[in-house]
Design a protein around this motif. Sequence first.
Motif, PDB file in Angstrom:
ATOM      1  N   ALA A 110      -4.748   3.447   9.333  1.00 25.61           N
ATOM      2  CA  ALA A 110      -3.441   3.624   9.988  1.00 25.61           C
ATOM      3  C   ALA A 110      -2.487   4.388   9.081  1.00 25.61           C
ATOM      4  N   MET A 111      -2.517   4.080   7.791  1.00 30.94           N
ATOM      5  CA  MET A 111      -1.604   4.771   6.865  1.00 30.94           C
ATOM      6  C   MET A 111      -1.969   6.236   6.709  1.00 30.94           C
ATOM      7  N   SER A 112      -3.256   6.506   6.640  1.00 35.45           N
ATOM      8  CA  SER A 112      -3.673   7.905   6.496  1.00 35.45           C
ATOM      9  C   SER A 112      -3.232   8.717   7.704  1.00 35.45           C
ATOM     10  N   SER A 113      -3.406   8.140   8.907  1.00 36.70           N
ATOM     11  CA  SER A 113      -2.982   8.848  10.119  1.00 36.70           C
ATOM     12  C   SER A 113      -1.473   9.066  10.119  1.00 36.70           C
ATOM     13  N   ALA A 114      -0.742   8.021   9.754  1.00 38.11           N
ATOM     14  CA  ALA A 114       0.724   8.130   9.744  1.00 38.11           C
ATOM     15  C   ALA A 114       1.181   9.163   8.717  1.00 38.11           C
ATOM     16  N   ALA A 115       0.502   9.194   7.577  1.00 41.30           N
ATOM     17  CA  ALA A 115       0.883  10.163   6.538  1.00 41.30           C
ATOM     18  C   ALA A 115       0.687  11.588   7.045  1.00 41.30           C
ATOM     19  N   LEU A 116      -0.415  11.811   7.742  1.00 47.15           N
ATOM     20  CA  LEU A 116      -0.660  13.153   8.294  1.00 47.15           C
ATOM     21  C   LEU A 116       0.414  13.529   9.311  1.00 47.15           C
ATOM     22  N   ARG A 117       0.827  12.558  10.125  1.00 50.16           N
ATOM     23  CA  ARG A 117       1.872  12.832  11.123  1.00 50.16           C
ATOM     24  C   ARG A 117       3.192  13.188  10.440  1.00 50.16           C
ATOM     25  N   LEU A 118       3.547  12.389   9.446  1.00 51.14           N
ATOM     26  CA  LEU A 118       4.807  12.674   8.744  1.00 51.14           C
ATOM     27  C   LEU A 118       4.757  14.053   8.090  1.00 51.14           C
ATOM     28  N   GLN A 119       3.615  14.372   7.509  1.00 50.23           N
ATOM     29  CA  GLN A 119       3.480  15.686   6.868  1.00 50.23           C
ATOM     30  C   GLN A 119       3.572  16.801   7.903  1.00 50.23           C
ATOM     31  N   ALA A 120       2.950  16.577   9.064  1.00 50.84           N
ATOM     32  CA  ALA A 120       3.011  17.595  10.110  1.00 50.84           C
ATOM     33  C   ALA A 120       4.448  17.793  10.579  1.00 50.84           C
ATOM     34  N   MET A 121       5.176  16.700  10.759  1.00 55.63           N
ATOM     35  CA  MET A 121       6.558  16.803  11.218  1.00 55.63           C
ATOM     36  C   MET A 121       7.443  17.461  10.166  1.00 55.63           C
ATOM     37  N   LYS A 142      -3.209  18.222   2.892  1.00 56.04           N
ATOM     38  CA  LYS A 142      -3.022  16.803   2.628  1.00 56.04           C
ATOM     39  C   LYS A 142      -3.414  16.536   1.194  1.00 56.04           C
ATOM     40  N   GLY A 143      -2.875  15.544   0.637  1.00 54.37           N
ATOM     41  CA  GLY A 143      -3.267  15.151  -0.694  1.00 54.37           C
ATOM     42  C   GLY A 143      -2.056  14.887  -1.546  1.00 54.37           C
ATOM     43  N   PRO A 144      -2.144  13.866  -2.359  1.00 48.67           N
ATOM     44  CA  PRO A 144      -1.000  13.506  -3.164  1.00 48.67           C
ATOM     45  C   PRO A 144      -0.644  14.624  -4.145  1.00 48.67           C
ATOM     46  N   LEU A 157       0.868  -1.177   0.000  1.00 50.49           N
ATOM     47  CA  LEU A 157       0.000   0.000   0.000  1.00 50.49           C
ATOM     48  C   LEU A 157       0.904   1.225   0.000  1.00 50.49           C
ATOM     49  N   LEU A 158       0.555   2.209  -0.791  1.00 46.51           N
ATOM     50  CA  LEU A 158       1.335   3.441  -0.849  1.00 46.51           C
ATOM     51  C   LEU A 158       0.411   4.641  -0.692  1.00 46.51           C
ATOM     52  N   THR A 159       0.901   5.656   0.008  1.00 50.72           N
ATOM     53  CA  THR A 159       0.182   6.927   0.010  1.00 50.72           C
ATOM     54  C   THR A 159       1.201   8.057  -0.142  1.00 50.72           C
ATOM     55  N   PRO A 160       1.163   8.777  -1.258  1.00 49.61           N
ATOM     56  CA  PRO A 160       2.136   9.850  -1.474  1.00 49.61           C
ATOM     57  C   PRO A 160       1.958  10.961  -0.446  1.00 49.61           C
ATOM     58  N   ILE A 161       3.086  11.523  -0.012  1.00 44.90           N
ATOM     59  CA  ILE A 161       3.001  12.534   1.046  1.00 44.90           C
ATOM     60  C   ILE A 161       3.672  13.853   0.710  1.00 44.90           C
ATOM     61  N   GLY A 162       4.473  13.905  -0.318  1.00 46.22           N
ATOM     62  CA  GLY A 162       5.095  15.199  -0.609  1.00 46.22           C
ATOM     63  C   GLY A 162       6.050  15.118  -1.780  1.00 46.22           C
ATOM     64  N   ALA A 163       6.241  16.260  -2.431  1.00 50.40           N
ATOM     65  CA  ALA A 163       7.069  16.306  -3.637  1.00 50.40           C
ATOM     66  C   ALA A 163       8.485  16.760  -3.326  1.00 50.40           C
ATOM     67  N   GLY A 164       9.403  16.249  -4.131  1.00 50.19           N
ATOM     68  CA  GLY A 164      10.794  16.664  -4.008  1.00 50.19           C
ATOM     69  C   GLY A 164      11.294  17.261  -5.305  1.00 50.19           C
ATOM     70  N   ASN A 165      12.543  16.981  -5.637  1.00 51.48           N
ATOM     71  CA  ASN A 165      13.151  17.544  -6.835  1.00 51.48           C
ATOM     72  C   ASN A 165      13.059  16.569  -8.002  1.00 51.48           C
ATOM     73  N   ALA A 166      13.057  17.113  -9.189  1.00 51.86           N
ATOM     74  CA  ALA A 166      13.134  16.310 -10.409  1.00 51.86           C
ATOM     75  C   ALA A 166      12.080  15.211 -10.454  1.00 51.86           C
ATOM     76  N   GLY A 167      10.866  15.552 -10.049  1.00 47.24           N
ATOM     77  CA  GLY A 167       9.760  14.606 -10.137  1.00 47.24           C
ATOM     78  C   GLY A 167       9.733  13.564  -9.045  1.00 47.24           C
ATOM     79  N   ALA A 168      10.612  13.658  -8.069  1.00 44.40           N
ATOM     80  CA  ALA A 168      10.607  12.675  -6.971  1.00 44.40           C
ATOM     81  C   ALA A 168       9.455  12.979  -6.018  1.00 44.40           C
ATOM     82  N   GLU A 169       8.829  11.921  -5.536  1.00 44.06           N
ATOM     83  CA  GLU A 169       7.747  12.060  -4.550  1.00 44.06           C
ATOM     84  C   GLU A 169       8.019  11.124  -3.388  1.00 44.06           C
ATOM     85  N   ALA A 170       7.814  11.625  -2.177  1.00 43.63           N
ATOM     86  CA  ALA A 170       7.913  10.745  -1.004  1.00 43.63           C
ATOM     87  C   ALA A 170       6.587  10.027  -0.847  1.00 43.63           C
ATOM     88  N   THR A 171       6.664   8.743  -0.503  1.00 38.41           N
ATOM     89  CA  THR A 171       5.442   7.986  -0.281  1.00 38.41           C
ATOM     90  C   THR A 171       5.609   7.124   0.965  1.00 38.41           C
TER      91      THR A 171
END
Lengths: 469, 224
Positions: free
Chosen positions: B197-208, B214-216, B164-178
């Motif tokens: 559980a993944m949605s909650s964890a993604a929000l935490r990582l984004q907050a940190m 939120k949103g891919p 299961l993957l949920t994208p959480i943020g963009a980086g350089n040169a088209g890279a995305e953290a998931t």
Amino acid sequence: MQPSLKRSAGNSTAPPRTAPSSSPRSGPSNPARMAAILGCFDADNAPLSTGTLQAAVSAKRSTFFALLSAMQEAGLLERVGHGRWRLGPAVRAWAFAPRQGRFAAQQPVVTAAPQGRTAGDTVLRPTPDWDPRLAERVDTAGFRRTGPFKLGFANAGLSNPWRSALVASVAQAARLHTSSLQELVSRHADDDPIRQRRQIAELVGLGIDALVISTVASDDPALSNVLHDVMSENIPVVAVDRRPQDQGAILTFVTASDAMIGRSTALWLAERLEGEGTVWMLTGLADTSPAMRRAAAASQIFNAFPGISLVATRDTSWTERGGYDATGALLRQHGPPTGIWCDSGLQGVGVLKAFKQAGLPIPPMTGGDLNEMYKLGIENRVPFVAADYPAAMGGRAVETALAILAGRPVTKRVEVPVPIILPRGMETASIKADAWAEMHVRWDLADDVVLSQGLNLQTGRDSQSLRGR
Amino acid sequence: MASPAYDKAAQTLLTLTDLVVRRERSSPRALARAAGLPPSSGYRALATLEAAGLLSRDLDGALVRGVGAYRMGLAAYGLGRFADGVDPVLDQLRREVRRTAFLGILQEGQLYFGPFHLSRGAAYIVPPSDDAYNVEVLDRASGVCRVSLLPISEDETNTPLPALLTPIGAGNAGAEATLGVLLGREPSNALPMLHQAMSSAALRLQAMAGETGKGPPSSARRAS
């Protein structure tokens, strides 16, 4: 009366100091210089000028350019336009990082889809709710200064082996960071709050740049006042293991989840007893934050099982003697229970020995940390669960203090993971082992070794060599 | 052109940070030997990398890649802001879902494994290597994609990994953290819990990471 806080001359305004060097005679090694260059780049890998990178390393101009050239050739750096650099493709591979090597090593690589039990079918969750302080950033810019630094460590005391392991972890981290850490000055307060306050004043007088503290008592307004004064001297305070109740008196707290320890061990015990029976709670040291939080989390779990009766709660001072004496007294008063909850093996070994001496079967119990706890538990086939409170948090506290002095942001709370350790065949519906006790115990090491101190216990000779540098 | 001494220093740095992953739980002496270094030089280099945060000790004292290493690794993709959240968020996630929890990097339709947390037992799949995987999306719901990760390498022992993957943020040169979880044969009734559980964890990582909203993300935040 509070001790007065006076910093030694020249330190009160955090003046810039000369550039650090790892070895006064030979200067930093080339790998150290390369690591320093790589450490210049920000989280977005924004390109940096050659001049910016040169300022980060102490090296002659010719040496610096030879370093850059070698790093470019190895893919550690890549050039972006004229005179600008960023992290290169070889560094990307470092993102791949197992965070617990041991777990991976205990099993073969699985490439086929495994059969697994259904997750989420537990009655109670072993993990506590997310602590938002883990994400709350602390602005450290005001504490930034130039090293090398002098670090003070105000330790509550050395009353049990875990505390010695904490001190060893702090000392190990200090040895590893000799390039930025000029001196570590430690004081141990023998669990005397007045002495600890005096020692803090003494450390400030010695000109420390940051204070790491493990408090004697949690609820001590006088200590909070002292720590506020320390912070007002522009000295960041990092609490480790035990913090003051007044969280405004510290900048950040390095710990492990006491709630997780209390909750998961109590849940294991309740499930092991199938929700029925009499339980003793043998807690650590009164008025200390880990003991209080573990006991509160465990009580919450036990309260969710109406068939579990908490017949007694005793403090044990986290000592074998405390566990032994409490067990003797409770056996006389109540007879044997069906389960015993200990928040650590420090007193757990005393419980085990008291039962053995009384010739009684040892009931299911909890408690880890100490090598002897594992040895006795396995030898006597005791059903037990252990959640090792990581003494390695001492090293993390040193690293956190150095990060603050470098002006890097830190979070309000830093947690070191706590592994759950069980003998084989002792898992319950909710509590699964991160590692087996039979693999975790060290038969070749002394009884009082704390296995979670983060030092290389497996290869003492190698460890000594590394530590002795 | 660099001199051999500096080339050797760069190779030492790369070799040792690689060996702690490929030869887990090796002693410093064994690592030094594998890197072709005399013991004293090896110890010194390992201690240097440990002090720099590129290596660290796990709770049992074994050398592993350190926070500094994966922070730089993620920063090289422009995703270093997620590094601080890795340990608390992934550790909590893997405890909740009882599966390997990881931070991955998506780039040009391929996934690279970043830092991961796992535990003992067959349900915890070890990401086999730092090779790239092609990502085949099977379905998606509530921002979480169920995917099959197809190894690019020609090693025949590698089989597709369900995740299961949920994208959480963009980086350089088209890279995305998931954020990711490696799956076994999940009963369908487990998936809602995993999604939650993944949605909650993604929000935490984004907050940190200081991310707002939120949103891919669909495109890279900044050009290379």
